[in-house]
Each structure stands twice: as C-alpha cells, then as structure tokens.
Design a protein around this motif. Structure first.
Motif, PDB file in Angstrom:
ATOM      1  N   GLU A   1       0.834  -1.176  -0.008  1.00  0.00           N
ATOM      2  CA  GLU A   1      -0.002  -0.176   0.087  1.00  0.00           C
ATOM      3  C   GLU A   1       0.763   1.376   0.146  1.00  0.00           C
ATOM      4  O   GLU A   1       0.581   2.181  -0.705  1.00  0.00           O
ATOM      5  CB  GLU A   1      -0.754   0.004   1.309  1.00  0.00           C
ATOM      6  CG  GLU A   1      -2.513  -0.652   0.993  1.00  0.00           C
ATOM      7  CD  GLU A   1      -3.277  -0.201   1.969  1.00  0.00           C
ATOM      8  OE1 GLU A   1      -2.674   0.090   3.249  1.00  0.00           O
ATOM      9  OE2 GLU A   1      -4.372  -0.739   1.980  1.00  0.00           O
TER      10      GLU A   1
ATOM     11  N   LEU B   1     -12.669  11.738   3.043  1.00  0.00           N
ATOM     12  CA  LEU B   1     -12.711  10.395   2.749  1.00  0.00           C
ATOM     13  C   LEU B   1     -11.580   9.966   1.924  1.00  0.00           C
ATOM     14  O   LEU B   1     -10.721   8.808   2.080  1.00  0.00           O
ATOM     15  CB  LEU B   1     -13.923   9.670   2.070  1.00  0.00           C
ATOM     16  CG  LEU B   1     -14.306   8.445   2.065  1.00  0.00           C
ATOM     17  CD1 LEU B   1     -14.186   7.984   3.258  1.00  0.00           C
ATOM     18  CD2 LEU B   1     -15.544   7.973   1.298  1.00  0.00           C
TER      19      LEU B   1
ATOM     20  N   ASN C   1     -13.510  -2.904   2.144  1.00  0.00           N
ATOM     21  CA  ASN C   1     -14.031  -1.965   3.135  1.00  0.00           C
ATOM     22  C   ASN C   1     -15.608  -2.455   3.573  1.00  0.00           C
ATOM     23  O   ASN C   1     -15.927  -2.107   4.655  1.00  0.00           O
ATOM     24  CB  ASN C   1     -13.895  -0.410   2.621  1.00  0.00           C
ATOM     25  CG  ASN C   1     -12.688   0.192   2.867  1.00  0.00           C
ATOM     26  OD1 ASN C   1     -11.761  -0.362   3.631  1.00  0.00           O
ATOM     27  ND2 ASN C   1     -12.616   1.391   2.170  1.00  0.00           N
TER      28      ASN C   1
ATOM     29  N   ASP D   1     -23.334  -1.425   0.497  1.00  0.00           N
ATOM     30  CA  ASP D   1     -23.385  -2.033   1.731  1.00  0.00           C
ATOM     31  C   ASP D   1     -24.618  -1.588   2.658  1.00  0.00           C
ATOM     32  O   ASP D   1     -24.997  -0.549   2.505  1.00  0.00           O
ATOM     33  CB  ASP D   1     -22.080  -2.068   2.677  1.00  0.00           C
ATOM     34  CG  ASP D   1     -21.449  -0.717   3.042  1.00  0.00           C
ATOM     35  OD1 ASP D   1     -22.273  -0.429   3.824  1.00  0.00           O
ATOM     36  OD2 ASP D   1     -20.394  -0.536   2.690  1.00  0.00           O
TER      37      ASP D   1
ATOM     38  N   LYS E   1     -15.761  -4.987   5.904  1.00  0.00           N
ATOM     39  CA  LYS E   1     -15.073  -4.557   7.174  1.00  0.00           C
ATOM     40  C   LYS E   1     -16.162  -3.933   7.877  1.00  0.00           C
ATOM     41  O   LYS E   1     -16.231  -3.976   9.252  1.00  0.00           O
ATOM     42  CB  LYS E   1     -14.039  -3.956   6.949  1.00  0.00           C
ATOM     43  CG  LYS E   1     -13.015  -3.120   8.050  1.00  0.00           C
ATOM     44  CD  LYS E   1     -11.753  -3.316   7.654  1.00  0.00           C
ATOM     45  CE  LYS E   1     -11.220  -2.096   6.952  1.00  0.00           C
ATOM     46  NZ  LYS E   1      -9.932  -1.456   6.945  1.00  0.00           N
TER      47      LYS E   1
ATOM     48  N   THR F   1      -4.765   1.346   7.792  1.00  0.00           N
ATOM     49  CA  THR F   1      -4.027   2.565   7.750  1.00  0.00           C
ATOM     50  C   THR F   1      -4.424   3.651   7.344  1.00  0.00           C
ATOM     51  O   THR F   1      -4.039   4.967   7.192  1.00  0.00           O
ATOM     52  CB  THR F   1      -2.715   2.471   6.873  1.00  0.00           C
ATOM     53  OG1 THR F   1      -3.098   1.725   5.661  1.00  0.00           O
ATOM     54  CG2 THR F   1      -1.613   1.323   7.276  1.00  0.00           C
ATOM     55  N   GLY F   2      -5.797   3.772   6.549  1.00  0.00           N
ATOM     56  CA  GLY F   2      -6.311   4.742   6.077  1.00  0.00           C
ATOM     57  C   GLY F   2      -5.710   5.096   4.706  1.00  0.00           C
ATOM     58  O   GLY F   2      -5.907   6.208   4.251  1.00  0.00           O
ATOM     59  N   LEU F   3      -5.126   4.194   4.034  1.00  0.00           N
ATOM     60  CA  LEU F   3      -4.536   4.413   2.456  1.00  0.00           C
ATOM     61  C   LEU F   3      -5.450   4.082   1.404  1.00  0.00           C
ATOM     62  O   LEU F   3      -5.464   4.310   0.417  1.00  0.00           O
ATOM     63  CB  LEU F   3      -3.175   3.855   2.613  1.00  0.00           C
ATOM     64  CG  LEU F   3      -1.928   4.677   3.058  1.00  0.00           C
ATOM     65  CD1 LEU F   3      -0.669   3.880   2.688  1.00  0.00           C
ATOM     66  CD2 LEU F   3      -1.955   6.190   2.183  1.00  0.00           C
ATOM     67  N   GLY F   4      -6.357   3.038   1.824  1.00  0.00           N
ATOM     68  CA  GLY F   4      -6.873   2.381   0.889  1.00  0.00           C
ATOM     69  C   GLY F   4      -7.831   3.047  -0.130  1.00  0.00           C
ATOM     70  O   GLY F   4      -7.622   2.815  -1.482  1.00  0.00           O
ATOM     71  N   LEU F   5      -8.485   3.950   0.532  1.00  0.00           N
ATOM     72  CA  LEU F   5      -9.352   4.938  -0.414  1.00  0.00           C
ATOM     73  C   LEU F   5      -8.639   5.922  -1.356  1.00  0.00           C
ATOM     74  O   LEU F   5      -9.027   6.287  -2.386  1.00  0.00           O
ATOM     75  CB  LEU F   5     -10.452   5.493   0.328  1.00  0.00           C
ATOM     76  CG  LEU F   5     -11.796   4.507   0.431  1.00  0.00           C
ATOM     77  CD1 LEU F   5     -12.544   5.199   1.587  1.00  0.00           C
ATOM     78  CD2 LEU F   5     -12.143   3.977  -0.578  1.00  0.00           C
TER      79      LEU F   5
ATOM     80  N   SER G   1      -6.625   8.767   6.325  1.00  0.00           N
ATOM     81  CA  SER G   1      -7.688   9.500   6.880  1.00  0.00           C
ATOM     82  C   SER G   1      -8.645   8.234   7.174  1.00  0.00           C
ATOM     83  O   SER G   1      -9.201   7.564   6.309  1.00  0.00           O
ATOM     84  CB  SER G   1      -8.412  10.597   5.923  1.00  0.00           C
ATOM     85  OG  SER G   1      -9.718  10.192   5.740  1.00  0.00           O
ATOM     86  N   GLN G   2      -8.997   8.085   8.533  1.00  0.00           N
ATOM     87  CA  GLN G   2      -9.992   7.188   9.003  1.00  0.00           C
ATOM     88  C   GLN G   2     -10.937   7.827   9.742  1.00  0.00           C
ATOM     89  O   GLN G   2     -10.676   9.172  10.233  1.00  0.00           O
ATOM     90  CB  GLN G   2      -9.285   6.268   9.809  1.00  0.00           C
ATOM     91  CG  GLN G   2      -8.286   5.364   8.890  1.00  0.00           C
ATOM     92  CD  GLN G   2      -7.546   4.269   9.860  1.00  0.00           C
ATOM     93  OE1 GLN G   2      -6.993   4.293  10.703  1.00  0.00           O
ATOM     94  NE2 GLN G   2      -7.946   2.958   9.396  1.00  0.00           N
ATOM     95  N   GLY G   3     -12.223   7.098   9.823  1.00  0.00           N
ATOM     96  CA  GLY G   3     -13.336   7.832  10.379  1.00  0.00           C
ATOM     97  C   GLY G   3     -13.101   8.623  11.829  1.00  0.00           C
ATOM     98  O   GLY G   3     -13.314   9.802  11.814  1.00  0.00           O
TER      99      GLY G   3
HETATM  100  N1  LIG Z   1     -17.900   1.091   3.330  1.00  0.00           N
HETATM  101  C1  LIG Z   1     -17.617   1.841   4.203  1.00  0.00           C
HETATM  102  N2  LIG Z   1     -18.657   1.995   5.211  1.00  0.00           N
HETATM  103  C2  LIG Z   1     -18.431   2.843   6.425  1.00  0.00           C
HETATM  104  N3  LIG Z   1     -16.981   3.615   6.295  1.00  0.00           N
HETATM  105  C3  LIG Z   1     -16.156   3.183   5.612  1.00  0.00           C
HETATM  106  C4  LIG Z   1     -16.491   2.386   4.266  1.00  0.00           C
HETATM  107  N4  LIG Z   1     -15.308   2.642   3.426  1.00  0.00           N
HETATM  108  C5  LIG Z   1     -14.555   3.368   4.085  1.00  0.00           C
HETATM  109  N5  LIG Z   1     -15.093   3.806   5.105  1.00  0.00           N
HETATM  110  C6  LIG Z   1     -14.392   5.004   6.129  1.00  0.00           C
HETATM  111  O1  LIG Z   1     -13.261   5.517   5.479  1.00  0.00           O
HETATM  112  C7  LIG Z   1     -12.191   5.192   6.155  1.00  0.00           C
HETATM  113  C8  LIG Z   1     -11.119   5.229   5.157  1.00  0.00           C
HETATM  114  O2  LIG Z   1     -11.170   4.042   4.288  1.00  0.00           O
HETATM  115  P1  LIG Z   1      -9.723   3.575   3.781  1.00  0.00           P
HETATM  116  O3  LIG Z   1     -10.028   1.817   3.008  1.00  0.00           O
HETATM  117  O4  LIG Z   1      -8.951   4.466   3.027  1.00  0.00           O
HETATM  118  O5  LIG Z   1      -8.668   2.963   4.909  1.00  0.00           O
HETATM  119  P2  LIG Z   1      -8.973   1.758   5.948  1.00  0.00           P
HETATM  120  O6  LIG Z   1     -10.080   0.668   5.288  1.00  0.00           O
HETATM  121  O7  LIG Z   1      -9.512   2.257   7.298  1.00  0.00           O
HETATM  122  O8  LIG Z   1      -7.549   1.257   5.903  1.00  0.00           O
HETATM  123  P3  LIG Z   1      -6.772   0.418   4.778  1.00  0.00           P
HETATM  124  O9  LIG Z   1      -7.603   0.462   3.542  1.00  0.00           O
HETATM  125  O10 LIG Z   1      -5.588   1.271   4.688  1.00  0.00           O
HETATM  126  O11 LIG Z   1      -6.485  -1.025   5.514  1.00  0.00           O
HETATM  127  C9  LIG Z   1     -12.247   4.086   6.839  1.00  0.00           C
HETATM  128  O12 LIG Z   1     -11.449   3.959   8.049  1.00  0.00           O
HETATM  129  C10 LIG Z   1     -13.616   4.061   7.476  1.00  0.00           C
HETATM  130  O13 LIG Z   1     -13.826   5.192   8.510  1.00  0.00           O
END
Ligand SMILES: Nc1ncnc2c1ncn2[C@@H]1O[C@H](COP(=O)(O)OP(=O)(O)OP(=O)(O)O)[C@@H](O)[C@H]1O
Ligand SMILES: [Mg+2]
Length: 316
Positions: free
Chosen positions: A132, A247, A203, A234, A206, A265-269, A252-254
């Motif tokens: 990532e 977002l 996500n 979802d 999760k 880590t908040g890198l996925g999105l 950046s995480q919630g």
């Molecule tokens: N489908 C979803 N429902 C609710 N909240 C979401 C959803 N997708 C993303 N988020 C929020 O957006 C934040 C950022 O998502 P992102 O995928 O970037 O990071 P992450 O999943 O926390 O970590 P990583 O993907 O790096 O393992 C999440 O921490 C969550 O708070």
C-alpha cells in the motif's frame, strides 16, 4: 485734461497688480511642476526597484519550490526503496512459512500448524501494508503506469469473490455480484481495476455486520463516451458528512475509535481514488450514518491513452 480719459496712475497700479498676480501664478506653476517632476522621478525609481523586488521574490519562490520538489522526490525515493527492501526478506518469510506449514501438516503437528498460520497471516498483512505504501508513493510521484488489455469481467469478479469470501464470512455478510448481460468488452488495466474493487469491497465487508455487500456492473453509453460503472453498496455503519468530506485523503480514517476497532492505515481509498484517475475514471460516494454506503466508480470502456499491451498477459 479730458475728464473721461483713464487715470494713468490707476492704470499703472492695475498693470502692476496683474503682473504680480501672473508672477505668483508662474511661481506656483513652477513649484507644482517641480513637485510633479519629483513625484514622477520617485515613481520611476520605485517602479524600477519594484520590478527588481518582484524578480528577486520570484527567484526566491522558484528556489523554495524547487527545494520542496526535490525534498518530496527524495522522500518518495526513500519510501519506495525502503518498501522495496522490506519486501525482499518478507517474500522469503512468506515462502518459507508456506513450506513449513506444509511440512507441519504432513507431520500432523496440530498446535504448531496454528502458530505457523498466524506467522503467515502476519507476514501477509505486513506485505499488504508495504505494498500500500509503495503504491501510494508511486501515485504521489505520478509514476503509476497503465497496462491496458481486454478484461474478462466474469473471471475478474469470480477471483474477487474467492478472495473476499473469508472477509465476508468473518462478519456474516452476504456477497452479491450483479452483472448486466450486455457488458461487451472492457479494455483497461486489470490489476488496477481489481485492486480498486478489492479495496471498496473489503471496506464494505469490514464496516458491515450481518448484512449484504453488493457489486453491480453496468455498461453505460453517455454523451462523453462509453463507460463501465461499478457500484459497491453495503448495509453497514455508513458515514457522516465530516467523514465523507475527508474520505479520499491519505491516512484518513473515520476517527480513532474506528482505527482501534477495525485497524488499517487509511490508505485504501486514497489509493483507489488515485488508481481510478490513472484508469481515466472517477469515484463518488453516498452514505449516511447507519444507512449503509454506496461507492460508484466509472471508468472508460477504452483507456485514456494508447496501451497495446495485454493486461491479462502483462500483469499475471
Ligand atoms: N463502506 C464503508 N462503510 C463505512 N465506512 C467506510 C467505508 N469505506 C470506508 N469507510 C471509512 O473510510 C475510512 C478510510 O477508508 P480506507 O479504505 O482508506 O482506510 P481503511 O480501510 O481504514 O484502512 P486500509 O484500507 O488502509 O487498510 C475508513 O477507516 C472508514 O472510516
Ligand atoms: Mg480500506
């Protein structure tokens, strides 16, 4: 002497007064002209130094920008090479632990097998985190290349289903895939598309419990061309306006409770957003707390630039 003739004394005095008034006016004019001249000179001088100062300031700004760019380049290079170096020994850990796992299974060593699986799981997780960071660094540096080719969407979704099944099961979610009949041929970068969908679906799995995660795919003819739309919805915890606003920013995480509860880590999105742009597409989101979330990603049916390479062949 004629009584009507003008008094020469009076005329003389009048003439004197007019001359004096003209002299005063001339002196005033001269002093004003001088003031004007001096003001003009001052203006010219200021103008000259202004240009000089603007030039100096521009040079300073250019130097500061170049320094910042260079620092950013060095940082990206450092992160990329550290991540790369970390991956090499990690590959060894993963492959040796796979071998060890097989040997332990053959020898029927139950407790050790469990421990070995945990080692392998942790190593895989570490590899995912390093990947990532590496992806993010590449995107930041604009060095993510597109490898386009014809994509078999049925194979791609079957693959995603298999990979995500354990994640969906973990939170007792149902994973649905809905594909329109007339999908035709999508030419894009298979690995990048797959990575985007994996990020969105993981996500969704999760942040949803005992619910449904749906991926639906459609082909859309719009004024600006042919597009493929990928919708990941979802029935999970959803997000509020504040979360939505930040977002797609990196790390950046919630909030901290989300980090504690769900990890990541908040890198996925941020990566998904960047990859989607590399694919020539865009991503949008709709969500409300407690009402679930819908991510919509649309990418062009043909890639934004010529890329003759076959993605399925190139990236497998
Ligand atoms: N489908 C979803 N429902 C609710 N909240 C979401 C959803 N997708 C993303 N988020 C929020 O957006 C934040 C950022 O998502 P992102 O995928 O970037 O990071 P992450 O999943 O926390 O970590 P990583 O993907 O790096 O393992 C999440 O921490 C969550 O708070
Ligand atoms: Mg994520």
């Amino acid at each position: 002497m004629n009584a009507n003739a003008p008094d020469p004394g009076l005329l003389l005095r009048q003439l004197e007064r007019e001359r004096a008034a003209r002299k005063n006016a001339e002196a005033l004019l001269e002093s004003k002209s001088l003031e004007l001249y001096q003001a003009n000179q001052e203006l010219l001088r200021l103008n000259g130094t202004l240009e000089e100062r603007v030039h100096e300031r521009t040079l300073e700004l250019v130097a500061a920008r170049d320094q910042a760019l260079e620092a950013s380049r060095i940082k990206s290079q450092f992160v990329a090479s550290v991540s790369h170096e970390l991956r090499t020994p990690l590959h060894a850990v993963i492959s040796y632990s796979e071998m060890l796992l097989e040997e332990l299974e053959d020898a029927g060593l139950g407790q050790l097998i469990e421990d070995q699986r945990k080692i392998q799981g942790a190593a895989q997780h570490l590899k995912m985190l390093i990947d990532e960071v590496l992806d993010f660094t590449k995107l930041e540096a604009g060095k993510m290349e597109l490898h386009a080719g014809s994509i078999r969407l049925d194979a791609l979704t079957a693959n995603l289903r298999d990979t995500l099944a354990p994640l969906a099961q973990k939170n007792a979610n149902r994973l649905d895939v809905q594909m329109a009949d007339d999908l035709g041929e999508l030419v894009s970068d298979r690995l990048k598309l797959s990575q985007c969908l994996y990020n969105l679906l993981s996500n969704a799995c999760k942040f949803t419990e005992n619910g449904t995660v749906t991926l639906s795919i459609q082909r859309e003819r719009q004024q600006d061309g042919e597009w493929y739309s990928f919708q990941v919805s979802d029935t999970g915890i959803g997000m509020d306006a504040g979360q939505l606003a930040r977002l797609f920013r990196p790390f950046s995480q919630g909030d901290s409770s989300i980090t504690r509860k769900y990890g990541g880590t908040g890198l996925g999105l941020a990566i998904t957003h960047g990859l989607c742009q590399v694919l020539g597409g865009e991503i949008t989101v709709d969500s409300q707390p407690g009402q679930g979330t819908v991510f919509r990603m649309r990418i062009p049916a043909t890639p934004p630039q010529e890329a003759p390479e076959d993605a399925d062949a190139a990236s497998s």
